[in-house]
Design an enzyme around this catalytic site. Structure first.
Site, PDB file in Angstrom:
ATOM      1  N   ASP A 407     -11.835  -5.011  41.537  1.00 55.01           N
ATOM      2  CA  ASP A 407     -10.788  -5.990  41.269  1.00 55.01           C
ATOM      3  C   ASP A 407      -9.678  -5.406  40.407  1.00 55.01           C
ATOM      4  OD1 ASP A 407     -10.461  -8.497  42.328  1.00 55.01           O
ATOM      5  OD2 ASP A 407     -10.842  -9.527  40.445  1.00 55.01           O
ATOM      6  N   ASP A 841     -21.183 -19.117  39.032  1.00 52.02           N
ATOM      7  CA  ASP A 841     -22.493 -18.985  39.655  1.00 52.02           C
ATOM      8  C   ASP A 841     -23.264 -20.302  39.625  1.00 52.02           C
ATOM      9  OD1 ASP A 841     -22.621 -18.935  36.934  1.00 52.02           O
ATOM     10  OD2 ASP A 841     -23.719 -17.062  36.763  1.00 52.02           O
TER      11      ASP A 841
END
Length: 1138
Positions: A407, A841
């Site tokens: 990223d 998550d």
């Protein structure tokens, strides 16, 4: 399968059992509604009677395009043209180290066309791809020119190329029928790549699905019996072998009665906790609940009139603690253990059988995601070791694909990956040859146990010594990459400046006083600009502004094993070792100013889309860059749950997180064993464990936002998108997979036209991505080898080789990772990782459970994955702060468990509700930690007097807590010290990070102030001689102020109360003892925190002394001002210095 491939039928294996029934074309009919007229004819193997098996040959064009796509770096994005840059090399001085046939780069022979300096492309075995029988060497560009402009004439022999003219499947024998809709599409506009793939899998499984076994049809399967018992035939009749002859290894003798009684073997078993432990555990929970209720009733009914404010605060806090304990304890009522049988998985999916005579792997594919963002905080060597452990995993090579998300778009990460791929050429075969565990080279070579234990091959010592030397050199190259990139970039930038000056002179510009400003670019090894983030940021080359990048580091492996060779006496003998490597892909999504990139969740969704285009594994395993595969068989254990009966309703399999590099005393509860071994095991007995961010094996269709298949309806989870069949049926009851009604199968019915029109709104405008959904859904089904498997696939459907890559496929992958692709879609809202929380998550797992999916907790005997955790106090507090902040966000969002659907079980809702509520306990915890000090300062207590009733209740609450802890230790396997460390850090985190998280969460909800979090550092300390140097690193943070204040307040209050009681005329020892007891309770929990403040011996930071002295003086002066001494003329009352 790419267009142009040919299909052949090999003449091998046992004879086929033909079943006849009166409704073979109605896939949607129920088993009970079909009247079968079944008969069996046994025909001996003859040249004219051979079972058909599909195999595929790849054309020259396909192989050339595959190698071209695998050797090119693709870039593109918003308002950018997607380009493929063919790379001869991706790292410096890679000659001799990247000779593996799957490695990226041009390694073929020079092109024989005059004037061309390019090289030929090579196939998956490292051989030159030559399109003509004359063996004329030609590169890709020259070959394409010869096809387009040279009328397909070979420049060598001047004969036309023998390339297939048509792109249809050519079958020398009887063609396999396609489903009507598929045939119509093929005859019309032509099938897409994914539709053709699905058609091939169903056609492959059609013939084997007709041979229904006894477990499905109730009839005796002579073919399977003959195959497994190695029986022989007469003409038209089976001749049973005699007893004791031709027995199989499975214990199935020649007697057909024994074969008839052969039991179907499950892949997993659920092991319930012993009732001798679980029953008292549940009873104690009830007893403690009753005791707490009676205690609170007594407390409310007996206020302390002398200190009503002290009594009120204590009662409010104690009531909240009881409520919080109940939320935490209720989901623990049904803990379970599970066991996965890897041997049965191998027997079912990789053992030769009638549907798979050659024993090719019938397991579904897995795409493994590794995420990284900053090479400074996440060292490239750590990421490289994680990648090496993945490439050496004990799963079929052709079924694995590894995607690394960078990223940050850093060239350092890119070249570190290339170095890891180069070293994998030696490391992976070494692991397979000698059965190495663990398969992380850094961990393996630093093990303190005997590395030669259980090693029997005579060349192991030599091989290990050579691999160790190569790994040391590999580490040096990785460590030297930053300097290498800097020197290379400086050299190229200097060259560009010189060229600019020459051009200025040539143009006649004599004004050389002005400095020529050339962008300080970052250069790749082949002398081209790096399209990602530059070391000196520039426009379109910064962390938040760069193009999409995809580079296939290791191309997809061949379908057949590739054995190595022994070149000289110093190299490893790999003649009996499969040297193939899984596909490895570097991905860096596009980032542009003005777009919300959604941090890690956005990166993971980009990988989901890119992998769906390139490999489309029906299962996804995500790992952090510092979590490597410690057990090479762990993936197989996870697949046991997915492939077992009922596995179609499992959305993910979560593995426990295990850490290494933690100090032996685990001062700050970094192992978190109470959560992973107690709470998660307990949730496994409900609807399943939560998703905790790493070490999780997902079902791809569950990530796509589909509901689980309904057993009663026997419908697929993709029906809401592609339409529902008019008559639901399971694969087990209807074996003719290829005979499907066109409209009901593909969703072309009138009622579903609206759903099809909404597909781009849900998934985006990539037709290839949408087509891949059904393929992934079909491949992810468990085998329909048992009547209880109501939604499965026939055996043998996944033995086809993987599709070859081509440039258009990778270009499509570039498109779906562009920054604009998610606009006006449901990515991040319903599909993929969910946006809007720093703990994406937990929210992602919650959404799946809310739709009715189940999850599984897979605790392997040998740790599945291992990672690193911050062991110094500051990083640990920041990590807990991020988790708690995400929980507060969940509580104030639509993901609050109070709003959960009826599909989620009640106790599962309680568990998720506790996730959102637990940070708020910090408010009451901080108040309660100050109560002992207030009691000691005032001389009052939370009760009127320490009577017997209060002490009995206190004793009952304490004894039941200890008894519950002992029973939890018994059924979970944790140790008492680990339980106590968890209790200590619960108070440390509750008085520091949790309170800050509540304040940040309220600011975001009320004022709209966004929350930023610091990336947890994975780098080690500077002291190389101390394995736990990070433990003593002290970095001041404001999170430490509340615990320091609590400690100093309680210490001062104890000193004040003891002095006052000693010199008092009427000492109240009861109030003193009660207050001192609770103060010591608080201080004992804060002991690890105090130890962390001290650092190493003799190295206590000055700020600790400053804050401690400041707090002490402030509290003392404040108390003297509030409650001055009784005798105004003497400080300290009646006490006088001698």
């Amino acid at each position: 399968m790419a267009s142009g491939s040919k299909m052949k039928f090999s003449n091998r294996g046992p004879s086929v059992v033909h079943h006849h029934h009166n409704n073979s074309n109605d896939f949607g009919s129920e088993t009970g509604s079909v009247e079968f007229s079944t008969y069996t004819v046994q025909i001996p193997l003859t040249p004219d009677n051979q079972p058909m098996e599909i195999s595929m040959e790849r054309s020259t064009s396909q192989r050339v395009e595959d190698q071209y796509a695998s050797s090119s770096l693709f870039t593109g994005g918003y308002n950018c043209v997607t380009r493929a840059h063919l790379k001869e090399k991706v790292i410096e001085s890679d000659a001799g180290r990247t000779n593996h046939p799957q490695m990226t780069g041009l390694k073929g022979s020079p092109c024989s066309v005059p004037g061309c300096d390019s090289r030929c492309l090579t196939d998956e075995r490292g051989l030159d791809i030559v399109p003509c029988d004359c063996d004329f060497k030609i590169c890709r560009d020259c070959y394409r020119d010869a096809i387009k402009t040279g009328d397909g004439i070979c420049p060598g022999c001047k004969e036309p190329y023998k390339e297939a003219e048509n792109n249809e499947y050519q079958q020398p024998h009887q063609p396999l029928p396609l489903p009507p809709a598929m045939a119509a599409a093929a005859a019309g506009a032509g099938m897409s790549k994914m539709e053709r793939r699905l058609s091939m899998m169903k056609s492959k499984s059609m013939s084997v699905s007709k041979s229904m076994t006894r477990s499905q049809s109730g009839e005796f399967d002579h073919t399977k019996w003959l195959f497994e018992t190695k029986g022989s035939y007469g003409y038209g009749n089976a001749m049973w072998p005699k007893d004791g002859e031709s027995g199989s290894e499975d214990g199935i003798a020649g007697d057909p009665k024994v074969f008839l009684d052969k039991q179907w073997k499950p892949l997993t078993r659920k092991l319930n906790i012993s009732a001798a432990i679980l029953s008292p555990y549940r009873l104690l929970i009830l007893v403690r609940l009753v005791v707490l209720g009676l205690f609170l009733q007594w407390r409310i009914g007996n206020p302390n009139e002398d200190a009503i404010w002290l009594w009120f605060m204590s009662v409010v806090c104690e009531t909240w603690f009881a409520f919080s304990w109940l939320l935490d304890q209720l989901p623990k009522l049904c803990p379970v253990n599970r066991f996965a049988d890897v041997d049965v998985l191998r027997e079912k999916f990789e053992t030769p059988n009638p549907s798979n005579p050659h024993g090719k792997s019938d397991l579904p594919g897995i795409d493994i995601f590794v995420s990284t963002a900053d090479p400074e905080k996440e060292p490239p060597l750590v990421t490289a070791n994680t990648i090496l452990s993945i490439l050496a995993a004990g799963y079929p090579v052709e079924k694995l694909a590894c995607y690394v998300s960078d990223d940050g778009g850093a060239l350092l990460t890119f070249e570190a990956m290339a170095e890891a791929a180069s070293f994998a050429n030696m490391w992976v075969p070494f692991c397979r040859k000698h059965d190495i565990e663990p398969r992380n080279p850094e961990t393996y070579f630093n093990m303190k146990r005997d590395p030669y234990k259980n090693k029997v091959l005579p060349d192991f010592v030599r091989d290990r010594r050579r691999v160790k030397r190569e790994y040391d050199e590999f580490k040096v190259r990785i460590n030297g990459l930053p300097d290498s990139i800097r020197r290379r970039s400086d050299a190229y930038n200097t060259r560009e400046e010189i060229k600019a000056m020459k051009r200025r002179r040539e143009n006649g510009d004599d004004e050389l006083d002005e400095i020529i400003k050339i962008p300080k670019a970052t250069w790749m090894a082949d002398g081209t600009h790096w399209p990602g983030t530059w070391t000196v940021p520039a426009q379109e080359h910064s962390r938040g502004d760069h193009a999409s990048i995809i580079q296939v580091m290791v191309k997809p492996p061949s379908d057949e094993p590739l054995k190595g060779t022994e070149t000289d006496s110093n190299s490893m003998d790999l003649t009996e070792v499969d040297i193939r490597l899984p596909m490895l892909v570097y991905v860096s999504r596009e980032k542009r100013p003005g777009y919300d990139h959604n941090k890690k969740a956005g990166a993971m969704n980009a990988l989901v889309r890119a992998s769906a285009i390139m490999s489309n594994g029906p299962f996804i395993l995500n790992l952090d860059c510092d979590h490597y595969i410690y057990n090479s068989q762990a993936i197989r254990e996870g697949m046991c749950f997915m492939m077992d009966r009922g596995g179609e309703r499992i959305c993910y399999v979560q593995f426990p997180q295990r850490f290494e590099g933690i100090d032996p005393s685990d001062r700050y509860a970094n192992h978190n064993t109470v959560f992973f071994d107690v709470n998660m095991r307990a949730l496994d007995g409900l609807q399943g464990p939560m998703y905790v961010g790493t070490g999780c094996l997902f079902r791809r269709t569950a990530l796509y936002g589909f509901d689980p298949p309904q057993t009663k309806e026997h419908s697929g989870c993709c029906d809401c998108l592609f339409g529902r069949r008019k008559k639901a049926a399971s694969v087990a009851s209807a074996p003719d997979v290829a005979s499907v009604e066109s409209k009901s199968e593909l969703g072309y019915s009138d009622d579903e036209e609206m759903n099809i029109a909404l597909i781009p709104k849900k998934f985006g405008n990539s037709s290839l991505l949408v087509d891949s959904i059904r393929v992934a859904e079909f491949q992810g089904r468990p085998l329909a080898d048992h009547p209880s498997v109501k939604y499965g696939r026939p055996p043998g459907a996944l033995t086809l080789p993987r599709d070859l890559l081509d440039a258009s496929t990778v270009a499509e992958a570039i498109s779906v990772i562009s920054c604009w692709y998610e606009d006006k879609t449901e990515w991040g809202q319903r599909i993929g990782w969910i946006y809007g929380s720093v703990t994406e998550d937990v929210v992602t797992g919650y959404r799946m459970h809310n739709r009715g999916w189940k999850s599984i907790y897979c605790v392997t005997k040998r740790d599945a994955f291992r990672g690193t955790a911050p062991i110094n106090l500051t990083d640990r507090l920041h990590q807990v702060l991020r988790w708690a902040t995400g929980s507060v966000e969940i509580f104030f969002s639509r993901n609050n468990a109070l709003l959960a659907s009826s599909r989620m079980k009640f106790l599962q809702k309680i568990a998720y509700l506790n996730v959102g509520i637990y940070p708020f306990t910090s408010i009451f915890l901080i108040v309660y930690c100050f109560l002992p000090a207030m009691s000691l300062f005032t001389g009052e207590f939370i009760v009127q007097s320490l009577n017997v009733t209060f002490l009995v209740y206190l004793l009952g609450i304490t004894v039941t807590l200890i008894a519950l802890a002992i029973l939890e230790i018994k059924w979970s396997g944790i140790e008492l010290e680990e339980w106590w460390r968890n209790e200590q850090f619960w108070l440390i985190g509750g008085t520091s990070a949790h309170l800050a998280a509540v304040l940040q969460g309220l600011l975001k909800v009320i004022a709209g102030i966004e929350i930023s979090f610091t990336l947890t550092s994975k780098s080690a300390g500077d002291d190389a001689n101390d394995d736990y140097a990070d433990l003593y690193i002290f970095k001041w943070t404001s999170l430490m102020v509340p615990p320091i204040t609590i400690m100093m307040t309680n210490l001062i209050s104890i000193a004040v109360a003891v002095c006052r009681t000693i010199y008092s005329e009427l000492p109240d020892w009861g109030s003193l003892s009660g207050g001192v007891f609770f103060s010591f309770w608080v201080l004992s929990h804060l002991y690890p925190f105090a130890k962390g403040l001290m650092g190493r011996r003799g190295r206590t930071p000055t700020v600790v002394f400053v804050w401690s002295g400041l707090v002490s003086i402030t509290i003392s002066l404040l108390w003297v001002a509030i409650d001055p001494p009784s005798n105004n003329g003497e400080i300290g009352g009646s006490f006088q210095f001698p």
